[in-house]
Design a protein around this motif. Structure first.
Motif, PDB file in Angstrom:
ATOM      1  N   LEU A 127       0.836  -1.206   0.000  1.00  0.00           N
ATOM      2  CA  LEU A 127       0.000   0.000   0.000  1.00  0.00           C
ATOM      3  C   LEU A 127       0.869   1.255   0.000  1.00  0.00           C
ATOM      4  CD1 LEU A 127      -2.988  -0.651   2.415  1.00  0.00           C
ATOM      5  CD2 LEU A 127      -3.133   0.352   0.137  1.00  0.00           C
ATOM      6  N   ALA A 128       1.922   1.218   0.813  1.00  0.00           N
ATOM      7  CA  ALA A 128       2.789   2.391   0.923  1.00  0.00           C
ATOM      8  C   ALA A 128       3.512   2.650  -0.394  1.00  0.00           C
ATOM      9  CB  ALA A 128       3.801   2.195   2.044  1.00  0.00           C
ATOM     10  N   ASN A 130       2.457   1.780  -3.363  1.00  0.00           N
ATOM     11  CA  ASN A 130       1.395   2.298  -4.199  1.00  0.00           C
ATOM     12  C   ASN A 130       1.202   3.796  -3.979  1.00  0.00           C
ATOM     13  OD1 ASN A 130      -0.867   2.066  -5.851  1.00  0.00           O
ATOM     14  ND2 ASN A 130      -1.322   0.080  -4.947  1.00  0.00           N
ATOM     15  N   ASN A 131       1.145   4.125  -2.698  1.00  0.00           N
ATOM     16  CA  ASN A 131       0.995   5.502  -2.272  1.00  0.00           C
ATOM     17  C   ASN A 131       2.108   6.388  -2.802  1.00  0.00           C
ATOM     18  OD1 ASN A 131      -0.292   7.403  -0.476  1.00  0.00           O
ATOM     19  ND2 ASN A 131      -0.855   5.584   0.687  1.00  0.00           N
ATOM     20  N   LEU A 134       1.837   6.840  -6.550  1.00  0.00           N
ATOM     21  CA  LEU A 134       0.766   7.775  -6.887  1.00  0.00           C
ATOM     22  C   LEU A 134       1.198   9.206  -6.603  1.00  0.00           C
ATOM     23  CD1 LEU A 134      -2.416   5.931  -5.615  1.00  0.00           C
ATOM     24  CD2 LEU A 134      -2.044   6.788  -7.923  1.00  0.00           C
ATOM     25  N   LYS A 135       1.881   9.374  -5.466  1.00  0.00           N
ATOM     26  CA  LYS A 135       2.329  10.710  -5.093  1.00  0.00           C
ATOM     27  C   LYS A 135       3.301  11.261  -6.127  1.00  0.00           C
ATOM     28  CE  LYS A 135       2.016  11.754  -0.243  1.00  0.00           C
ATOM     29  NZ  LYS A 135       2.440  11.150   1.009  1.00  0.00           N
ATOM     30  N   ALA A 137       3.583  10.356  -9.268  1.00  0.00           N
ATOM     31  CA  ALA A 137       2.852  10.610 -10.512  1.00  0.00           C
ATOM     32  C   ALA A 137       2.098  11.927 -10.399  1.00  0.00           C
ATOM     33  CB  ALA A 137       1.885   9.470 -10.793  1.00  0.00           C
ATOM     34  N   ASN A 138       1.509  12.113  -9.228  1.00  0.00           N
ATOM     35  CA  ASN A 138       0.777  13.331  -8.940  1.00  0.00           C
ATOM     36  C   ASN A 138       1.633  14.572  -9.079  1.00  0.00           C
ATOM     37  OD1 ASN A 138      -1.711  14.349  -7.966  1.00  0.00           O
ATOM     38  ND2 ASN A 138      -1.841  12.500  -6.746  1.00  0.00           N
ATOM     39  N   LEU A 141       2.416  15.231 -12.696  1.00  0.00           N
ATOM     40  CA  LEU A 141       1.253  15.781 -13.385  1.00  0.00           C
ATOM     41  C   LEU A 141       1.043  17.235 -12.999  1.00  0.00           C
ATOM     42  CD1 LEU A 141      -1.333  12.882 -13.143  1.00  0.00           C
ATOM     43  CD2 LEU A 141      -0.551  13.976 -15.234  1.00  0.00           C
ATOM     44  N   GLN A 142       1.182  17.496 -11.696  1.00  0.00           N
ATOM     45  CA  GLN A 142       0.978  18.859 -11.224  1.00  0.00           C
ATOM     46  C   GLN A 142       1.994  19.811 -11.844  1.00  0.00           C
ATOM     47  OE1 GLN A 142       0.780  18.219  -7.056  1.00  0.00           O
ATOM     48  NE2 GLN A 142      -1.298  19.006  -6.870  1.00  0.00           N
ATOM     49  N   ALA A 144       3.578  19.428 -14.705  1.00  0.00           N
ATOM     50  CA  ALA A 144       3.263  19.596 -16.128  1.00  0.00           C
ATOM     51  C   ALA A 144       2.098  20.565 -16.290  1.00  0.00           C
ATOM     52  CB  ALA A 144       2.919  18.250 -16.754  1.00  0.00           C
TER      53      ALA A 144
END
Lengths: 404, 404
Positions: A127-128, A130-131, A134-135, A137-138, A141-142, A144
């Motif tokens: 889970l961590a 994954n977290n 995601l962070k 990637a976030n 994205l932010q 960009a």
């Protein structure tokens, strides 16, 4: 997986180590809480098995100290205890122990607890991870997004810089406008400018679509529709006879643009345009429309009426002819030009706002200052669309002949 | 927190329920695995306490069945067992039990296990919530990103549509180019077009900065620098004497643009431009440069040389004068125009690529087809920058007089 054994009693410590190594764990040992904490701070270990009663720093203090550390991953802590008092167990849980194994320990029980701890750690870890992914990637994205937004905002400032900063100051006539792009960049564009001492050029232009593609063409057009007199000017041309220039009649400007911008079948861009010239002496407004929504004329003491010229947008038909029309304005009259972002704003039932409502609102605001009549209209449109952000660029430009 | 108790033996079930309710848990009960699974499928419960040996479906089967379900949250499972055989515990762990409590159960032990389970579930839950929030944020960002990208791509297609699709087909001269915007939209722009039967217009233009802000101006300029003869054309003007038009000399075009586009102090935009007219009969290239990087001339049988005209970019100085220069080209000569995205590409030490390297590469490629010489140069620049995506727009345009 690595396990830290914390036990002051040498035989018990050795025995624990023996079994854990046999079960495939990598083992580090400490003789009391303080030693364990030192080891732990050097290198965190995923599982800790600790005795309760020890010299220097006991098990409870150790668990508490570990839980205070800011660790990247969860640590699973098993307390070995001879205590079976419920109060003790609760205390242990409160400081952060995960499990208790009674002492002297039963092999099977300990092994089961270890397995259970491992499974939980793995779950946590996945889970961590994954977290973290995601962070990351976030953040990418932010970044960009931010970059694109900054770029668009910079472009929007350039676009805004070609809009009129303030209305030309002319005796007997007042101008007011509101301009609301639906994206950073607009496909609508308008201008009000002096063509000479007596004549004011006015246009509202709406490129099909919106956003950057529409803005590219809108920006180019606003450059071409500049009132600056030079050899490439469309609105005003050098002439040999006085005053040394000739102001192009509105229909000539439209015909010129229509020859120049035939619709591109690939991107399908076209535009509507209403261009007019207001003579401040005669108060005559000469104009031509290329598929643009009709103007609303609000005479001083009469009801509003729509001045609609059926015509084709620029780019629809090669060699299309556009005609000049005139309006004689009188003191107190108001004339409103707009783009379809206003008249065609939709409500939740997809009904258009429409010119009837526009006329009604402008009539009701006839005694209010010109600016306020625009605000009233925009407020009503936003109510209708139930949103502060309309779905198309919206331009509203008003002319008022000062009441005598 | 809700707990599902699965126990076939009524007294034991009641006793468990009694304690759990007293400890503040909400309790549901089932008499065997099958009943429990039915309840569970209707509404998952975060904690399950199950007996091992039961009729219909035993504890092991139940645990296994629960672990097969695709559940949104982790379920913590405690098995009650009289079994103390290590093999049994391992089997239980393998199918997915988290904990074992010996039967008949000890109150304190059970309570400690429940507390421990709750803590783990909370941790899981907070991680999972975090995960879900990040995922949602991610999707939003991606959607916004996609929207902006689509918008920019649509604009890029419009921009691309004004670039020459293919070189004008003229006997005795060949053209080739490579154009690489560093963002979706370019601040570089170029064109090659027939001005009439004998004269070819050629320009390379570079608006300061890049991305959408630069593209707005670049697009407008490309519209103005259109070879279409109309009343607003800058490059070609109507004339009364035959042939009915007059081709503007290069310096006149630059002076015109400089009068029109003085640098905006707010956004600081300006541009460099090299505009030339090639006469296919005389092979004379007349050109003027506004702060644009020098051209590279590669004579048929001589070494490359830089044709650099010291001059100011458009917008730097009002009323600046630009001059016409000429180059007499001969069969086999090659002339390269480019933007500083090539000459000023930086390596990791921030050293510029520079014209010396450019000339060397073009000399080495003199026997290769014109297109290949451009590819060689671009490859070298990308190697230098150690990247396929340069940090500025890059344009490269070559003219070759067919060898006789």
């Amino acid at each position: 997986m690595k396990v830290l054994i914390v036990e002051d009693e040498p035989v018990s410590r050795k025995k624990l180590e023996h079994f854990l190594v046999r079960w495939g764990y990598e083992v580090v040992t400490a003789r009391n809480g303080r030693e364990a904490l030192r080891l732990f701070q050097k290198e965190p270990v995923p599982i800790v098995i600790t005795d309760w009663v020890m010299p220097e720093m006991d098990g409870l203090e150790l668990v508490n100290a570990i839980r205070q550390l800011d660790l990247p991953e969860y640590v699973y802590i098993i307390m070995l205890t001879a205590k079976s008092d419920q109060k003790d167990l609760i205390t242990g849980l409160e400081v952060g122990a995960d499990e208790f194994v009674s002492k002297p320990f039963n092999q099977e029980e300990l092994r089961a607890r270890l397995n259970s701890g491992e499974r939980i750690l793995k779950l946590e870890k996945s889970l961590a991870r994954n977290n973290a992914e995601l962070k990351a990637a976030n953040e990418q994205l932010q970044a960009a997004n931010r970059q694109m937004k900054l770029d668009l905002e910079a472009a929007a400032r350039i676009q805004a810089s070609i809009l009129p900063a303030e209305a030309p100051d002319i005796k007997g006539v007042r101008f007011s406008w509101q301009f609301r792009p639906c994206d950073e960049l607009a496909g609508d564009i308008f201008n009000v400018f002096k063509l000479d001492e007596k004549q004011i050029g006015i246009y509202v232009l709406d490129v099909s679509g919106h956003g950057v593609p529409a803005a590219l063409l809108a920006f180019s057009l606003s450059q071409m529709l500049s009132p600056i007199l030079d050899q490439a000017s469309i609105l005003k041309k050098y002439a040999n006879s006085p005053p040394g220039y000739r102001i192009s009649p509105p229909q000539e400007v439209l015909i010129h643009l229509n020859n120049r911008f035939q619709i591109d079948t690939e991107n399908g861009q076209f535009f509507t345009l209403l261009y007019g010239i207001f003579n401040t002496e005669t108060r005559i407004f000469r104009f031509a429309s290329a598929g643009h929504p009709g103007m609303i004329l609000l005479p001083f003491e009469d009801s509003a009426r729509l001045v609609q010229i059926p015509s084709l947008p620029i780019g629809f038909l090669e060699n299309n002819q556009y005609e000049e029309h005139t309006l004689q304005l009188s003191p107190g009259d108001r004339l409103y030009l707009y783009s379809d972002g206003i008249s065609e704003a939709e409500n939740s039932e997809r009904e258009l706002f429409g010119v009837q409502k526009m006329m009604k609102i402008l009539e009701n605001a006839r005694n209010a200052p010109l600016e306020n009549s625009l605000t009233s209209l925009f407020d009503a449109v936003e109510d209708w669309a139930n949103s502060k952000s309309l779905k198309d660029d919206a331009t509203l430009l008003a002319i008022e002949i000062t009441p005598s």
